[in-house]
Design a protein around this motif. Structure first.
Motif, PDB file in Angstrom:
ATOM      1  N   HIS A 133      76.146  62.724 -16.876  1.00  0.00           N
ATOM      2  CA  HIS A 133      75.298  63.911 -16.918  1.00  0.00           C
ATOM      3  C   HIS A 133      75.324  64.534 -18.309  1.00  0.00           C
ATOM      4  N   TYR A 134      76.506  64.632 -18.896  1.00  0.00           N
ATOM      5  CA  TYR A 134      76.625  65.206 -20.241  1.00  0.00           C
ATOM      6  C   TYR A 134      75.795  64.402 -21.239  1.00  0.00           C
ATOM      7  N   THR A 135      75.942  63.089 -21.225  1.00  0.00           N
ATOM      8  CA  THR A 135      75.188  62.264 -22.174  1.00  0.00           C
ATOM      9  C   THR A 135      73.689  62.331 -21.898  1.00  0.00           C
ATOM     10  N   ALA A 136      73.307  62.475 -20.632  1.00  0.00           N
ATOM     11  CA  ALA A 136      71.887  62.595 -20.308  1.00  0.00           C
ATOM     12  C   ALA A 136      71.304  63.902 -20.844  1.00  0.00           C
ATOM     13  N   VAL A 137      72.086  64.968 -20.798  1.00  0.00           N
ATOM     14  CA  VAL A 137      71.626  66.253 -21.343  1.00  0.00           C
ATOM     15  C   VAL A 137      71.436  66.144 -22.853  1.00  0.00           C
ATOM     16  N   LEU A 138      72.400  65.553 -23.558  1.00  0.00           N
ATOM     17  CA  LEU A 138      72.255  65.357 -24.996  1.00  0.00           C
ATOM     18  C   LEU A 138      71.106  64.406 -25.313  1.00  0.00           C
ATOM     19  N   ALA A 139      70.926  63.392 -24.487  1.00  0.00           N
ATOM     20  CA  ALA A 139      69.826  62.451 -24.686  1.00  0.00           C
ATOM     21  C   ALA A 139      68.489  63.162 -24.592  1.00  0.00           C
ATOM     22  N   ASP A 140      68.357  64.041 -23.612  1.00  0.00           N
ATOM     23  CA  ASP A 140      67.115  64.788 -23.451  1.00  0.00           C
ATOM     24  C   ASP A 140      66.809  65.613 -24.696  1.00  0.00           C
ATOM     25  N   LEU A 141      67.819  66.278 -25.238  1.00  0.00           N
ATOM     26  CA  LEU A 141      67.606  67.074 -26.445  1.00  0.00           C
ATOM     27  C   LEU A 141      67.184  66.201 -27.616  1.00  0.00           C
TER      28      LEU A 141
END
Length: 283
Positions: A133-141
């Protein structure tokens, strides 16, 4: 919610052996070393993600209703294995620049401690879902806000956005597996808190260590830029706070924030930077 869609395993067509600038992100040392620190965590971390998902998937019944999830897990493993290989090459170049990867050892020690204490497979899967989830949030940004990588060396901008695309594509795999195996809300939230604490501590320590070896740790301009990066008008803290906290909702699911169009846009515009190893070709 049926989210177990087929994934593609791709080969990134960049040559990291040619090297890249020491301050590859717009000449800004702090931002460069923050991203470098994240890369240092990936080879060990993503191998653990693969191992935890595989171990838990062995308990998933071989029933028709889980067929698509079983298939997607194999694609997840393929994508993560590719990320692991690419970031190993990336980190080798960082070592040539004089940086020292401590994060890989911290992560390996934590994994070994978990194994020694016989942490259950479902708990390890909860940790994987948390990190995903953390990496997905950074990926989205990274995909949504071009300013995050504005002025970056083109090769590394391509690398980070390719990684962001695939993290977006498979962001629900570990979560769906955890849910399919009956993982509880309480355990999910507890391990999320643990994972976020560990990640933030290790990211901070490794970034500071990188700046030390870079010889810029005590330059005031470094920390002014760090403050802007995290707390400015479009700082990472403000942009990530709500998405990260959303994981605490009992009814949370990664695809409640459906951002697949961002991945599709990048793939369509950058088809010359990758080849498909496995999976159907994009239309």
């Amino acid at each position: 919610m049926n989210t177990s869609n087929p994934l593609m395993v791709r080969k990134l067509l960049v040559d990291l052996s040619q090297g890249f600038p020491r301050h590859w992100l717009a000449g800004k040392a702090f931002r460069t070393q923050f991203f470098n620190a994240l890369s240092m965590s990936f080879p060990v971390g993503e191998q653990e993600f693969i191992d935890s998902v595989r171990a838990s998937a062995s308990s998933l019944p071989k029933e028709a209703r889980y067929a698509s999830l079983h298939a997607t897990i194999q694609d997840f493993v393929g994508q993560e294995a590719t990320h692991r290989r690419v970031h190993t090459l990336y980190n080798a170049e960082l070592e040539k620049q004089g940086l020292v990867n401590h994060w890989q050892h911290w992560a390996a020690d934590m994994i070994a401690l978990g194994n020694k204490r016989n942490v259950p497979a479902i708990s390890k899967l909860a940790v994987t879902a948390a990190f995903e989830h953390y990496t997905a949030v950074l990926a989205d940004l990274t995909l949504r806000y071009p300013a995050v990588l504005e002025g970056a060396d083109p090769m590394l901008a391509t690398l980070w956005r390719w990684h962001a695309v695939e993290e977006t594509e498979h962001k629900a795999v570990a979560f769906d597996l955890y849910r399919a195996l009956g993982g509880s809300y309480r355990k999910r939230v507890r391990w999320y808190a643990f994972a976020m604490m560990r990640l933030n501590v290790m990211a901070t320590r490794q970034t500071i260590n990188n700046l030390w070896h870079d010889g810029v740790l005590f330059k005031p301009g470094i920390w002014i830029d760090a403050a802007r990066f995290f707390f400015g008008r479009h700082g990472l803290v403000w942009l990530t706070a709500i998405p990260l906290l959303s994981y605490l909702k009992r009814e949370f699911h990664p695809w409640q924030h459906d951002n697949r169009e961002l991945a599709t846009q990048w793939l369509t515009a950058n088809s010359e930077h990758y080849s498909i190893v496995r999976g159907p070709k994009e239309a």
